[in-house]
Write a protein that holds these residues in place. Structure first.
Motif, PDB file in Angstrom:
ATOM      1  N   ARG A 225       6.466   0.437  -6.630  1.00 18.57           N
ATOM      2  CA  ARG A 225       6.791  -0.427  -5.495  1.00 18.57           C
ATOM      3  C   ARG A 225       6.627  -1.898  -5.834  1.00 18.57           C
ATOM      4  NH1 ARG A 225       3.786  -3.111  -2.091  1.00 18.57           N
ATOM      5  NH2 ARG A 225       1.865  -2.061  -2.777  1.00 18.57           N
ATOM      6  N   LYS A 226       5.515  -2.264  -6.473  1.00 20.13           N
ATOM      7  CA  LYS A 226       5.265  -3.679  -6.777  1.00 20.13           C
ATOM      8  C   LYS A 226       6.305  -4.233  -7.735  1.00 20.13           C
ATOM      9  CE  LYS A 226       0.273  -3.623  -5.944  1.00 20.13           C
ATOM     10  NZ  LYS A 226      -1.065  -3.917  -6.526  1.00 20.13           N
ATOM     11  N   GLU A 229       9.483  -4.825  -5.784  1.00 19.50           N
ATOM     12  CA  GLU A 229       9.391  -6.049  -4.985  1.00 19.50           C
ATOM     13  C   GLU A 229       9.567  -7.287  -5.858  1.00 19.50           C
ATOM     14  OE1 GLU A 229       5.712  -6.034  -2.892  1.00 19.50           O
ATOM     15  OE2 GLU A 229       6.131  -4.170  -1.807  1.00 19.50           O
ATOM     16  N   GLN A 230       8.916  -7.304  -7.031  1.00 20.53           N
ATOM     17  CA  GLN A 230       8.996  -8.467  -7.907  1.00 20.53           C
ATOM     18  C   GLN A 230      10.412  -8.676  -8.442  1.00 20.53           C
ATOM     19  OE1 GLN A 230       6.369 -10.610  -8.498  1.00 20.53           O
ATOM     20  NE2 GLN A 230       8.016 -11.875  -9.389  1.00 20.53           N
TER      21      GLN A 230
END
Length: 333
Positions: A225-226, A229-230
């Motif tokens: 997920r991170k 997002e990035q």
């Protein structure tokens, strides 16, 4: 009016005048000679000739004054940053209305009786001309309240979207944009001004040329997920980074000019960097990126962001785009 059209209308008026004279001759001469007919013409019509000439002089002078003054006034107001086209049009209408009243006062001896008769007829026509009257009232509201101006991009209800080309007393002319996609179709749309009394008008460029837009990507729950997002954030910054800084500053300047507490609060909440939002769905989580975009290039910028996101997602095996599919899992007994 162009010279060609003016000559055309003059020729038509001359032909109509000759036909009317011929008709009048056959109705009044009664088989008599041309001399008798001319004598009757002198008795009946020559008394009105000075009045007709005077009325024509008033109309021609009005035309000359409008042609000489309105163009210069238009340029002056335009340089001052005012509503040049609307003011110029109002002045034209007002001058023509005054000249018509003056011309009628010259032609008609008892103008008060004539005005009363016209008023009674107009009262009856009001019911038959409700749409033109409502269009005129809506035009006055557009001129005074300015819900949209020429060159603004607007949407009317859920059906029409485009750039305003012209605003007349009874209708608005708009160059069509495909609704919701910001792509010009090349077609011109005419809609009556009274639409603003019944439909909501969304103006994308009333204050600034920028609006908030959003891109969403569905990612599987097994993905990082991170990292998703990035990657989404970086792609948005590459495409709209400078645009968003300029747009945020323009929005802040407009908000500072307004005195309400709401506007002052909005000034503090305007971000100059893309904003990440995450939402859970049934079979995936949705990564959304909010950013400030140019109102007329929303689809183009959105497409560039999507292209960069797809390319970056393919470079890693830690992110997978979610899509409807069926997966069979076999269990060993």
């Amino acid at each position: 009016m162009k010279t060609g059209k003016l000559k055309y209308y003059i020729i038509l008026a001359a032909i109509l005048m000759l036909l009317l004279i011929a008709l009048d001759f056959f109705l009044q001469a009664g088989g008599g000679s041309m001399d008798i007919y001319l004598d009757r013409i002198k008795e009946q019509y020559l008394a009105y000739l000075p009045r007709i000439i005077g009325a024509m002089i008033v109309l021609f002078v009005t035309k000359i004054v409008i042609d000489l003054t309105c163009e210069g006034l238009y340029r002056f107001i335009d340089r001052m940053g005012g509503r040049s086209l609307e003011i110029n049009r109002i002045i034209r209408y007002a001058l023509w209305a005054l000249s018509m009243i003056l011309a009628l006062s010259i032609l008609i001896e008892d103008l008060s009786t004539f005005v009363m008769s016209v008023g009674l007829i107009g009262f009856g026509l009001t019911f038959a001309l409700q749409t033109p009257i409502s269009c005129f009232v809506a035009w006055m509201m557009i001129i005074i309240n300015r819900p949209y101006r020429i060159n603004d991009r607007i949407s009317v209800g859920s059906r029409l979207e485009g750039d305003v080309v012209d605003i007349t007393m009874f209708y608005t002319l708009m160059r069509e944009v495909k609704a919701g996609k910001s792509e010009v179709t090349g077609r011109l749309i005419t809609f009556p001004n009274n639409v603003i009394l019944n439909e909501e008008i969304v103006n994308y460029t009333l204050d600034v040329e920028y609006v908030w837009d959003e891109v969403e990507v569905s990612v599987t729950y097994e993905s990082d997920r991170k990292l998703a997002e990035q990657v989404t954030y970086d792609c948005a910054v590459e495409v709209v980074g400078e645009i968003m800084k300029n747009g945020a500053e323009a929005m802040r300047q407009i908000s500072r000019k307004r005195t309400s507490a709401i506007s002052r609060g909005l000034t503090r909440s305007i971000a100059d960097k893309p904003q990440i939002r995450v939402q859970l769905a049934d079979s995936a989580f949705i990564v959304a990126i909010r950013y400030i975009s140019l109102a007329r290039n929303r689809r183009k910028l959105r497409s560039k962001i999507y292209q960069k996101i797809l390319d970056r997602f393919r470079e890693t095996d830690k992110i997978e785009i979610a899509y409807p599919h069926m997966e069979l899992i076999k269990h060993d007994n």
